[in-house]
Design an enzyme around this catalytic site. Sequence first.
Site, PDB file in Angstrom:
ATOM      1  N   SER A 141      -9.496  55.748 -14.678  1.00  0.00           N
ATOM      2  CA  SER A 141      -8.359  54.835 -14.491  1.00  0.00           C
ATOM      3  C   SER A 141      -8.648  53.527 -15.208  1.00  0.00           C
ATOM      4  O   SER A 141      -9.641  52.868 -14.907  1.00  0.00           O
ATOM      5  CB  SER A 141      -8.146  54.538 -13.007  1.00  0.00           C
ATOM      6  OG  SER A 141      -7.917  55.736 -12.324  1.00  0.00           O
TER       7      SER A 141
ATOM      8  N   GLU B  50      -9.500  48.015 -14.499  1.00  0.00           N
ATOM      9  CA  GLU B  50     -10.637  48.524 -13.729  1.00  0.00           C
ATOM     10  C   GLU B  50     -11.843  48.652 -14.674  1.00  0.00           C
ATOM     11  O   GLU B  50     -12.979  48.391 -14.301  1.00  0.00           O
ATOM     12  CB  GLU B  50     -10.264  49.897 -13.142  1.00  0.00           C
ATOM     13  CG  GLU B  50     -11.276  50.428 -12.169  1.00  0.00           C
ATOM     14  CD  GLU B  50     -10.790  51.687 -11.448  1.00  0.00           C
ATOM     15  OE1 GLU B  50      -9.615  51.744 -11.019  1.00  0.00           O
ATOM     16  OE2 GLU B  50     -11.603  52.606 -11.313  1.00  0.00           O
TER      17      GLU B  50
ATOM     18  N   ARG C  70     -12.494  48.379  -5.556  1.00  0.00           N
ATOM     19  CA  ARG C  70     -13.189  48.431  -6.858  1.00  0.00           C
ATOM     20  C   ARG C  70     -13.819  47.073  -7.179  1.00  0.00           C
ATOM     21  O   ARG C  70     -13.730  46.574  -8.307  1.00  0.00           O
ATOM     22  CB  ARG C  70     -12.237  48.814  -7.994  1.00  0.00           C
ATOM     23  CG  ARG C  70     -11.590  50.153  -7.869  1.00  0.00           C
ATOM     24  CD  ARG C  70     -12.583  51.314  -8.017  1.00  0.00           C
ATOM     25  NE  ARG C  70     -11.861  52.547  -7.831  1.00  0.00           N
ATOM     26  CZ  ARG C  70     -11.577  53.058  -6.630  1.00  0.00           C
ATOM     27  NH1 ARG C  70     -12.020  52.467  -5.532  1.00  0.00           N
ATOM     28  NH2 ARG C  70     -10.897  54.168  -6.526  1.00  0.00           N
TER      29      ARG C  70
HETATM   30  C1  LIG Z   1     -13.032  60.960 -16.051  1.00  0.00           C
HETATM   31  C2  LIG Z   1     -13.391  59.766 -15.202  1.00  0.00           C
HETATM   32  C3  LIG Z   1     -13.056  59.754 -13.860  1.00  0.00           C
HETATM   33  C4  LIG Z   1     -13.382  58.654 -13.052  1.00  0.00           C
HETATM   34  N1  LIG Z   1     -13.045  58.686 -11.740  1.00  0.00           N
HETATM   35  C5  LIG Z   1     -13.367  57.644 -10.944  1.00  0.00           C
HETATM   36  C6  LIG Z   1     -13.035  57.669  -9.551  1.00  0.00           C
HETATM   37  O1  LIG Z   1     -12.485  58.639  -9.042  1.00  0.00           O
HETATM   38  N2  LIG Z   1     -13.359  56.584  -8.799  1.00  0.00           N
HETATM   39  C7  LIG Z   1     -14.007  55.500  -9.333  1.00  0.00           C
HETATM   40  O2  LIG Z   1     -14.285  54.555  -8.585  1.00  0.00           O
HETATM   41  N3  LIG Z   1     -14.340  55.458 -10.645  1.00  0.00           N
HETATM   42  C8  LIG Z   1     -14.036  56.489 -11.457  1.00  0.00           C
HETATM   43  N4  LIG Z   1     -14.355  56.448 -12.787  1.00  0.00           N
HETATM   44  C9  LIG Z   1     -15.006  55.242 -13.343  1.00  0.00           C
HETATM   45  C10 LIG Z   1     -16.549  55.337 -13.431  1.00  0.00           C
HETATM   46  O3  LIG Z   1     -16.960  56.670 -13.346  1.00  0.00           O
HETATM   47  C11 LIG Z   1     -17.223  54.528 -12.323  1.00  0.00           C
HETATM   48  O4  LIG Z   1     -16.841  53.175 -12.392  1.00  0.00           O
HETATM   49  C12 LIG Z   1     -18.754  54.618 -12.413  1.00  0.00           C
HETATM   50  O5  LIG Z   1     -19.336  54.052 -11.272  1.00  0.00           O
HETATM   51  C13 LIG Z   1     -19.318  53.939 -13.646  1.00  0.00           C
HETATM   52  O6  LIG Z   1     -20.687  54.264 -13.713  1.00  0.00           O
HETATM   53  P1  LIG Z   1     -21.500  54.079 -15.047  1.00  0.00           P
HETATM   54  O7  LIG Z   1     -22.923  54.304 -14.742  1.00  0.00           O
HETATM   55  O8  LIG Z   1     -20.918  54.925 -16.119  1.00  0.00           O
HETATM   56  O9  LIG Z   1     -21.234  52.536 -15.339  1.00  0.00           O
HETATM   57  P2  LIG Z   1     -21.185  51.824 -16.759  1.00  0.00           P
HETATM   58  O10 LIG Z   1     -19.913  52.171 -17.443  1.00  0.00           O
HETATM   59  O11 LIG Z   1     -22.443  52.068 -17.509  1.00  0.00           O
HETATM   60  O12 LIG Z   1     -21.128  50.291 -16.303  1.00  0.00           O
HETATM   61  C14 LIG Z   1     -19.995  49.796 -15.627  1.00  0.00           C
HETATM   62  C15 LIG Z   1     -20.248  48.341 -15.229  1.00  0.00           C
HETATM   63  O13 LIG Z   1     -21.265  48.282 -14.241  1.00  0.00           O
HETATM   64  C16 LIG Z   1     -22.386  47.533 -14.712  1.00  0.00           C
HETATM   65  N5  LIG Z   1     -23.585  48.259 -14.308  1.00  0.00           N
HETATM   66  C17 LIG Z   1     -23.859  49.567 -14.538  1.00  0.00           C
HETATM   67  N6  LIG Z   1     -25.037  49.891 -13.993  1.00  0.00           N
HETATM   68  C18 LIG Z   1     -25.519  48.767 -13.425  1.00  0.00           C
HETATM   69  C19 LIG Z   1     -26.705  48.464 -12.721  1.00  0.00           C
HETATM   70  N7  LIG Z   1     -27.656  49.374 -12.490  1.00  0.00           N
HETATM   71  N8  LIG Z   1     -26.893  47.196 -12.288  1.00  0.00           N
HETATM   72  C20 LIG Z   1     -25.954  46.243 -12.518  1.00  0.00           C
HETATM   73  N9  LIG Z   1     -24.814  46.469 -13.175  1.00  0.00           N
HETATM   74  C21 LIG Z   1     -24.599  47.721 -13.627  1.00  0.00           C
HETATM   75  C22 LIG Z   1     -22.244  47.492 -16.225  1.00  0.00           C
HETATM   76  O14 LIG Z   1     -22.886  46.350 -16.765  1.00  0.00           O
HETATM   77  C23 LIG Z   1     -20.740  47.475 -16.388  1.00  0.00           C
HETATM   78  O15 LIG Z   1     -20.242  46.171 -16.202  1.00  0.00           O
HETATM   79  C24 LIG Z   1     -14.055  57.538 -13.614  1.00  0.00           C
HETATM   80  C25 LIG Z   1     -14.409  57.566 -14.975  1.00  0.00           C
HETATM   81  C26 LIG Z   1     -14.086  58.665 -15.764  1.00  0.00           C
HETATM   82  C27 LIG Z   1     -14.494  58.685 -17.209  1.00  0.00           C
END
Ligand SMILES: Cc1cc2nc3c(=O)[nH]c(=O)nc-3n(C[C@H](O)[C@H](O)[C@H](O)COP(=O)(O)OP(=O)(O)OC[C@H]3O[C@@H](n4cnc5c(N)ncnc54)[C@H](O)[C@@H]3O)c2cc1C
Length: 337
Positions: free
Chosen positions: A237, A333, A163
């Site tokens: 998580s 995380e 991660r």
């Molecule tokens: C129900 C649930 C289940 C999940 N299961 C998993 C799992 O199985 N495995 C896992 O790894 N994660 C899991 N996650 C966590 C999450 O889905 C991941 O971390 C996902 O990649 C976040 O994407 P996002 O676009 O929502 O990021 P955001 O929440 O919008 O951003 C997260 C971080 O990344 C940065 N960021 C976002 N986009 C960019 C970009 N284009 N360029 C630079 N920085 C950026 C943001 O500034 C922030 O710091 C889960 C979340 C939920 C709610």
Amino acid sequence: MELLRNHSLRPYNTLNVDATARYFARIRHVDQIGQALAAAPEAERILVLGGGSNVVFRSDFSGLVLKNEIRGIRIVRSDDAHVWIESRGGEEWQDLVDFSLEHDLGGLENLTRIPGSVGAAPVQNIGAYGVEIKDLLESVEAVDIRSGQVRTFSNSECRFGYRDSIFKHELKGLFFVTGIVIRLARQPEYHIEYGDIRKKLEEYGDQPLSPRLLERAISEIRAVKLPDPRELGNCGSFFKNCIVTPDDFERLRTSYPALPFFREHTGQIKIPSAWLIEQCGWKGWRSGDAAVYPQHALILVNYGAADGEQIYDLSERIIASVRDTFGLVLEREAQII
Ligand SMILES: Cc1cc2nc3c(=O)[nH]c(=O)nc-3n(C[C@H](O)[C@H](O)[C@H](O)COP(=O)(O)OP(=O)(O)OC[C@H]3O[C@@H](n4cnc5c(N)ncnc54)[C@H](O)[C@@H]3O)c2cc1C
């Protein structure tokens, strides 16, 4: 590109906490990054936001939020064994998974149903059921937010870890991930050794294993295990699992013989943080609307009106109690903003 002021972030974070962004811009094209910065020159902090499924807004955000909405998925190259897919960063991760399945390609099926955008996937090195994006990723295209320069990062330049990536360290907050290229196999290698996958597949009888079938199995397992953010605010998580040396693990096991663990290929030992949190009595704990999910101790939930500070406070208390009990320091995380 329209610059919005004092814009609510509630619809843009899956924890469903209330906060506002002083400036907010939807980015549908790379050029709009510079336009947004020029329109809000006094914004000192910049936050790139995807689906908001891994962030906790502790308070209002005083800077500029760049909401990534750059779209497009296409096949860019193929040979007898592999197909290379380019996805722009504002695509939903699940749309990329579905695209790969529609083209009968294997690789992404274990990563199905992870909420969020494609652009965030390499930042966090998303992973599930024994697969991480780093296993499939060819390159990342990102824009240096301040200079506007486009840069391509190879897989090794991303310095992926559990991660973790360079975008959470040296380059934290400096780059906007605009797209990725992944390499998928025509003859997939399946990873079915994790969790309940085998058991689930047995329920389907003797159907031949395919990326679609495995995707279905994992979708069904996840639907039972994890709360749907549309129904209950959460960001998956909240903490990483703990990674310890074999010596530290043996010391801990003397006091806690039931301590569960997984041996990593690096020789390190992974201890499930959910178990540690549960042992400290937090599973199902609730104060106001901030709570620990009763079915999974790793997930913090918002029953409705919790704010980011309350969720953060709860995470601090959990970290302190796990440290006092086991001497292990949990790492979040979720990204605290
Ligand atoms: C129900 C649930 C289940 C999940 N299961 C998993 C799992 O199985 N495995 C896992 O790894 N994660 C899991 N996650 C966590 C999450 O889905 C991941 O971390 C996902 O990649 C976040 O994407 P996002 O676009 O929502 O990021 P955001 O929440 O919008 O951003 C997260 C971080 O990344 C940065 N960021 C976002 N986009 C960019 C970009 N284009 N360029 C630079 N920085 C950026 C943001 O500034 C922030 O710091 C889960 C979340 C939920 C709610």
